[in-house]
Design a protein around this motif. Sequence first.
Motif, PDB file in Angstrom:
ATOM      1  N   HIS A   1      -5.845  16.792  -6.392  1.00  0.00           N
ATOM      2  CA  HIS A   1      -6.317  16.247  -5.126  1.00  0.00           C
ATOM      3  C   HIS A   1      -6.632  14.757  -5.262  1.00  0.00           C
ATOM      4  O   HIS A   1      -6.912  14.267  -6.349  1.00  0.00           O
ATOM      5  CB  HIS A   1      -7.557  17.004  -4.634  1.00  0.00           C
ATOM      6  N   GLU A   2      -6.587  14.074  -4.128  1.00  0.00           N
ATOM      7  CA  GLU A   2      -6.896  12.643  -4.086  1.00  0.00           C
ATOM      8  C   GLU A   2      -8.407  12.447  -4.103  1.00  0.00           C
ATOM      9  O   GLU A   2      -9.138  13.116  -3.385  1.00  0.00           O
ATOM     10  CB  GLU A   2      -6.295  12.026  -2.829  1.00  0.00           C
ATOM     11  N   VAL A   3      -8.845  11.509  -4.926  1.00  0.00           N
ATOM     12  CA  VAL A   3     -10.266  11.161  -4.996  1.00  0.00           C
ATOM     13  C   VAL A   3     -10.543   9.933  -4.133  1.00  0.00           C
ATOM     14  O   VAL A   3     -11.524   9.885  -3.396  1.00  0.00           O
ATOM     15  CB  VAL A   3     -10.690  10.908  -6.463  1.00  0.00           C
ATOM     16  N   ALA A   4      -9.663   8.934  -4.212  1.00  0.00           N
ATOM     17  CA  ALA A   4      -9.843   7.706  -3.422  1.00  0.00           C
ATOM     18  C   ALA A   4      -8.503   6.985  -3.304  1.00  0.00           C
ATOM     19  O   ALA A   4      -7.642   7.089  -4.181  1.00  0.00           O
ATOM     20  CB  ALA A   4     -10.867   6.792  -4.080  1.00  0.00           C
ATOM     21  N   PHE A   5      -8.347   6.245  -2.211  1.00  0.00           N
ATOM     22  CA  PHE A   5      -7.176   5.394  -2.025  1.00  0.00           C
ATOM     23  C   PHE A   5      -7.666   4.001  -1.670  1.00  0.00           C
ATOM     24  O   PHE A   5      -8.432   3.837  -0.724  1.00  0.00           O
ATOM     25  CB  PHE A   5      -6.270   5.925  -0.911  1.00  0.00           C
ATOM     26  N   ARG A   6      -7.264   3.015  -2.470  1.00  0.00           N
ATOM     27  CA  ARG A   6      -7.698   1.622  -2.284  1.00  0.00           C
ATOM     28  C   ARG A   6      -9.212   1.522  -2.132  1.00  0.00           C
ATOM     29  O   ARG A   6      -9.708   1.051  -1.114  1.00  0.00           O
ATOM     30  CB  ARG A   6      -7.020   1.004  -1.083  1.00  0.00           C
ATOM     31  N   PRO A   7      -9.964   1.961  -3.136  1.00  0.00           N
ATOM     32  CA  PRO A   7     -11.422   1.965  -2.988  1.00  0.00           C
ATOM     33  C   PRO A   7     -12.052   0.574  -3.011  1.00  0.00           C
ATOM     34  O   PRO A   7     -13.218   0.430  -2.655  1.00  0.00           O
ATOM     35  CB  PRO A   7     -11.894   2.790  -4.180  1.00  0.00           C
ATOM     36  N   TRP A   8     -11.304  -0.437  -3.414  1.00  0.00           N
ATOM     37  CA  TRP A   8     -11.856  -1.782  -3.482  1.00  0.00           C
ATOM     38  C   TRP A   8     -11.309  -2.609  -2.336  1.00  0.00           C
ATOM     39  O   TRP A   8     -10.582  -2.111  -1.492  1.00  0.00           O
ATOM     40  CB  TRP A   8     -11.544  -2.412  -4.838  1.00  0.00           C
TER      41      TRP A   8
ATOM     42  N   GLY B   1       0.808  -1.217   0.000  1.00  0.00           N
ATOM     43  CA  GLY B   1       0.000   0.000   0.000  1.00  0.00           C
ATOM     44  C   GLY B   1       0.839   1.263   0.000  1.00  0.00           C
ATOM     45  O   GLY B   1       0.344   2.332   0.324  1.00  0.00           O
ATOM     46  N   ARG B   2       2.096   1.134  -0.380  1.00  0.00           N
ATOM     47  CA  ARG B   2       2.963   2.312  -0.469  1.00  0.00           C
ATOM     48  C   ARG B   2       2.827   2.918  -1.858  1.00  0.00           C
ATOM     49  O   ARG B   2       3.548   2.564  -2.777  1.00  0.00           O
ATOM     50  CB  ARG B   2       4.409   1.937  -0.200  1.00  0.00           C
ATOM     51  N   VAL B   3       1.880   3.810  -2.003  1.00  0.00           N
ATOM     52  CA  VAL B   3       1.618   4.458  -3.286  1.00  0.00           C
ATOM     53  C   VAL B   3       1.965   5.935  -3.134  1.00  0.00           C
ATOM     54  O   VAL B   3       1.572   6.576  -2.155  1.00  0.00           O
ATOM     55  CB  VAL B   3       0.137   4.282  -3.695  1.00  0.00           C
ATOM     56  N   ALA B   4       2.690   6.463  -4.086  1.00  0.00           N
ATOM     57  CA  ALA B   4       3.161   7.848  -4.038  1.00  0.00           C
ATOM     58  C   ALA B   4       1.984   8.826  -4.023  1.00  0.00           C
ATOM     59  O   ALA B   4       0.893   8.504  -4.485  1.00  0.00           O
ATOM     60  CB  ALA B   4       4.052   8.119  -5.244  1.00  0.00           C
ATOM     61  N   PRO B   5       2.203  10.034  -3.520  1.00  0.00           N
ATOM     62  CA  PRO B   5       1.136  11.044  -3.539  1.00  0.00           C
ATOM     63  C   PRO B   5       0.821  11.491  -4.965  1.00  0.00           C
ATOM     64  O   PRO B   5       1.592  11.261  -5.894  1.00  0.00           O
ATOM     65  CB  PRO B   5       1.714  12.193  -2.707  1.00  0.00           C
ATOM     66  N   CYS B   6      -0.301  12.149  -5.110  1.00  0.00           N
ATOM     67  CA  CYS B   6      -0.799  12.532  -6.441  1.00  0.00           C
ATOM     68  C   CYS B   6       0.212  13.373  -7.231  1.00  0.00           C
ATOM     69  O   CYS B   6       0.379  13.177  -8.429  1.00  0.00           O
ATOM     70  CB  CYS B   6      -2.102  13.317  -6.303  1.00  0.00           C
ATOM     71  N   GLU B   7       0.869  14.287  -6.584  1.00  0.00           N
ATOM     72  CA  GLU B   7       1.776  15.211  -7.277  1.00  0.00           C
ATOM     73  C   GLU B   7       2.954  14.505  -7.934  1.00  0.00           C
ATOM     74  O   GLU B   7       3.541  15.013  -8.879  1.00  0.00           O
ATOM     75  CB  GLU B   7       2.287  16.284  -6.310  1.00  0.00           C
TER      76      GLU B   7
ATOM     77  N   SER C   1      -9.143  -5.109   0.028  1.00  0.00           N
ATOM     78  CA  SER C   1      -7.734  -4.903   0.333  1.00  0.00           C
ATOM     79  C   SER C   1      -6.770  -5.804  -0.431  1.00  0.00           C
ATOM     80  O   SER C   1      -5.585  -5.522  -0.469  1.00  0.00           O
ATOM     81  CB  SER C   1      -7.502  -5.090   1.825  1.00  0.00           C
ATOM     82  N   ASP C   2      -7.236  -6.903  -1.045  1.00  0.00           N
ATOM     83  CA  ASP C   2      -6.288  -7.768  -1.743  1.00  0.00           C
ATOM     84  C   ASP C   2      -6.118  -7.393  -3.215  1.00  0.00           C
ATOM     85  O   ASP C   2      -5.453  -8.097  -3.951  1.00  0.00           O
ATOM     86  CB  ASP C   2      -6.671  -9.247  -1.594  1.00  0.00           C
ATOM     87  N   ASN C   3      -6.711  -6.293  -3.661  1.00  0.00           N
ATOM     88  CA  ASN C   3      -6.481  -5.783  -5.010  1.00  0.00           C
ATOM     89  C   ASN C   3      -5.212  -4.926  -5.016  1.00  0.00           C
ATOM     90  O   ASN C   3      -4.743  -4.499  -3.972  1.00  0.00           O
ATOM     91  CB  ASN C   3      -7.660  -4.933  -5.477  1.00  0.00           C
ATOM     92  N   MET C   4      -4.703  -4.672  -6.217  1.00  0.00           N
ATOM     93  CA  MET C   4      -3.518  -3.823  -6.325  1.00  0.00           C
ATOM     94  C   MET C   4      -3.838  -2.438  -5.755  1.00  0.00           C
ATOM     95  O   MET C   4      -4.818  -1.823  -6.174  1.00  0.00           O
ATOM     96  CB  MET C   4      -3.083  -3.685  -7.779  1.00  0.00           C
ATOM     97  N   PRO C   5      -3.042  -1.946  -4.825  1.00  0.00           N
ATOM     98  CA  PRO C   5      -3.310  -0.625  -4.257  1.00  0.00           C
ATOM     99  C   PRO C   5      -3.200   0.463  -5.316  1.00  0.00           C
ATOM    100  O   PRO C   5      -2.252   0.503  -6.100  1.00  0.00           O
ATOM    101  CB  PRO C   5      -2.211  -0.460  -3.205  1.00  0.00           C
ATOM    102  N   ARG C   6      -4.197   1.334  -5.332  1.00  0.00           N
ATOM    103  CA  ARG C   6      -4.232   2.455  -6.277  1.00  0.00           C
ATOM    104  C   ARG C   6      -4.639   3.717  -5.547  1.00  0.00           C
ATOM    105  O   ARG C   6      -5.473   3.679  -4.655  1.00  0.00           O
ATOM    106  CB  ARG C   6      -5.259   2.214  -7.387  1.00  0.00           C
TER     107      ARG C   6
END
Length: 154
Positions: free
Chosen positions: A84-91, A47-53, A93-98
Amino acid sequence: MRDLKSMKTLSLGAALGALLAAITLSPAQAANPLELNFWLSGPKYDGRVAPCESALSTITSQFHEKESMYWNSTLTITAYGNIHEVAFRPWQSDNMPRRFCSGNAQTSDGATRIVNFSIIEDGGFSGYGQGVDWCVTGLDRNWAYNPGCRSALP
């Protein structure tokens, strides 16, 4: 002597054929504990996904490349705003983090358009690094994220 040698070769071939048939016709089984320890461990998404910028430079370069290569256009993205962020991991938890993001992109023709994008953990080339999927509203000429780039959001 030759008959004995050809008889041995023939019987060896028949034995190998029977072994191959037994292997291929046997019912499939789950991996045993030894096999599970080697290369079948499955994904470990942290779940280490970079910030939007952090995706903006990638979007800028890929947008320029797509416009010049496929659409014979000199259009480029010159500035961003309201990212701005719209959603983080909206599905689940075992899906690819987005991380799904949105904002405004100003293009070289002076227009301000909405850009929707997602940053995907292990979504880069061959699963290395983070990948970016993006869409600039009004410039989705092949309708990959139709209607109006909404498919680029969760």
